[in-house]
Design a protein around this motif. Structure first.
Motif, short mmCIF file in Angstrom:
data_model
loop_
_atom_site.label_atom_id
_atom_site.label_comp_id
_atom_site.label_asym_id
_atom_site.label_seq_id
_atom_site.Cartn_x
_atom_site.Cartn_y
_atom_site.Cartn_z
N SER A 270 0.84 -1.20 0.00
CA SER A 270 0.00 0.00 0.00
C SER A 270 0.87 1.25 0.00
CB SER A 270 -0.94 0.02 1.22
OG SER A 270 -0.18 0.08 2.42
N ALA A 271 0.23 2.39 -0.21
CA ALA A 271 0.94 3.68 -0.20
C ALA A 271 -0.05 4.78 0.16
CB ALA A 271 1.57 3.97 -1.56
N VAL A 272 0.37 5.67 1.03
CA VAL A 272 -0.44 6.86 1.32
C VAL A 272 -0.25 7.82 0.16
CG1 VAL A 272 -0.83 8.79 2.88
CG2 VAL A 272 -0.19 6.56 3.81
N GLU A 273 -1.29 7.93 -0.66
CA GLU A 273 -1.19 8.74 -1.88
C GLU A 273 -1.42 10.22 -1.61
OE1 GLU A 273 -3.19 8.90 -6.38
OE2 GLU A 273 -3.70 7.30 -4.98
N LYS A 274 -2.30 10.52 -0.65
CA LYS A 274 -2.64 11.93 -0.41
C LYS A 274 -3.13 12.11 1.02
CE LYS A 274 -3.59 16.17 -2.02
NZ LYS A 274 -2.59 17.06 -2.63
N THR A 275 -2.67 13.17 1.68
CA THR A 275 -3.23 13.60 2.96
C THR A 275 -3.45 15.10 2.88
OG1 THR A 275 -1.04 13.94 3.95
CG2 THR A 275 -2.07 11.78 4.30
#
Length: 315
Positions: free
Chosen positions: A300-305
């Motif tokens: 997984s990857a945190v794409e946007k915050t």
């Protein structure tokens, strides 16, 4: 030579500089010695002595003052980002790439190829957490928003951020303080060390408002917990970005039984949470054959915050 002794004693445990690190200074010294020059009032020997002393001092400074290159450096400034207002929401979009292997037999997944078959499928999860209350909402895969607001299991991000900002920097003290903020379920048979690892992992994966200095301290604490491995070889998140992979020792019942390993992925420069991944380790089974290399099962990857004014709003 009192000054030189002071420099040498400053970090006596540092490694001796290798030939490659001193080669440039040595070459400059040889070039200086071989260059024709007019006679000066004893200046030739003075220049040689000065150059030699410079190389020695440079070696001492490199060895005893510059920290050894034993890992990534934090490039982010330690400025705390502006605090959201109580009514604002913390938006997070996480991209996940999942293997299409069929895991009906948990220890012997099989490949089921058909029309349009791909080895991985990708999906995104979007959540909104209200900063002041901890209320949460998520986007549905079919579109729209869920109709029920739930509460974050760690409480309001505002409260957690305030507690984390007061955390001590020293790893052992931080570990003890974190036990009061993130509690393990009652009756959890996990040993103390793995409990501390889980707390830090939860802090990275579930908390969006970790001050930069605390992130660095959390990473330093990870490195001293017995049984935790910070891998040297590079890893990637679901977006292909470089990451540091951290995981609990492979010498545990789950990994031994399933040949699977769960890893935490962190940014190599800022130690921000990048995502997670699961590997089927070499020696496991796929299609009834023993594997000879690690196989990616999920990443997984945190794409946007971002901070937004309303739930459902996308930046």
């Amino acid at each position: 030579m009192d000054e030189m002794r002071t420099l040498q004693d400053f970090r006596a445990d540092a490694p001796t500089p290798d030939r490659a690190r001193l080669a440039a200074g040595r070459q400059r010294l040889l070039d200086e010695a071989g260059r024709p020059r007019r006679r000066l009032r004893g200046g030739w020997w003075l220049a040689m002595a000065g150059a030699a002393a410079g190389v020695v001092v440079a070696a001492v400074l490199v060895t005893h003052v510059v920290p050894p290159a034993d890992g990534p450096r934090v490039k982010a400034e330690y400025a705390t980002p502006p605090e959201p207002r109580d009514g604002q929401w913390l938006y997070r979009k996480v991209l996940t790439r999942q293997s299409t292997l069929n895991f009906r037999d948990d220890n012997n997944p099989v490949t089921e190829k058909g029309p349009g078959w791909k080895p991985y499928w990708t999906h995104a999860d979007e959540t909104w957490t209200q900063y002041g209350s901890g209320k949460m909402r998520k986007a549905l895969m079919a579109g729209g928003m869920d109709s029920v607001e739930v509460s974050s299991r760690w409480g309001a991000p505002k409260d957690t951020r305030a507690k984390l900002a007061k955390m001590p920097n020293e790893p052992l003290e931080l570990m003890r303080a974190l036990r009061d903020i993130i509690t393990m379920p009652k009756g959890d048979p996990a040993a103390l060390d793995i409990g501390d690892y889980r707390r830090i992992k939860f802090a990275f994966t579930d908390l969006d408002s970790i001050p930069p200095k605390v992130r660095l301290s959390l990473f330093q604490t990870l490195r001293i917990i017995p049984g935790v491995t910070v891998r040297e070889e590079p890893a990637e998140d679901a977006l292909g970005r470089p990451a540091i992979a951290v995981h609990w020792s492979d010498d545990n019942e789950f990994t031994q039984d399933t040949h699977r390993r769960d890893e935490l992925l962190l940014d190599p420069e800022t130690y921000e949470y990048r995502g997670e991944r699961t590997l089927l380790l070499a020696g496991g089974m796929i299609d009834s054959k023993v594997t000879t290399k690690d196989t990616l099962i999920r990443v997984s990857a945190v794409e946007k915050t971002a901070v937004v004014d309303k739930s459902g709003t996308r930046p």
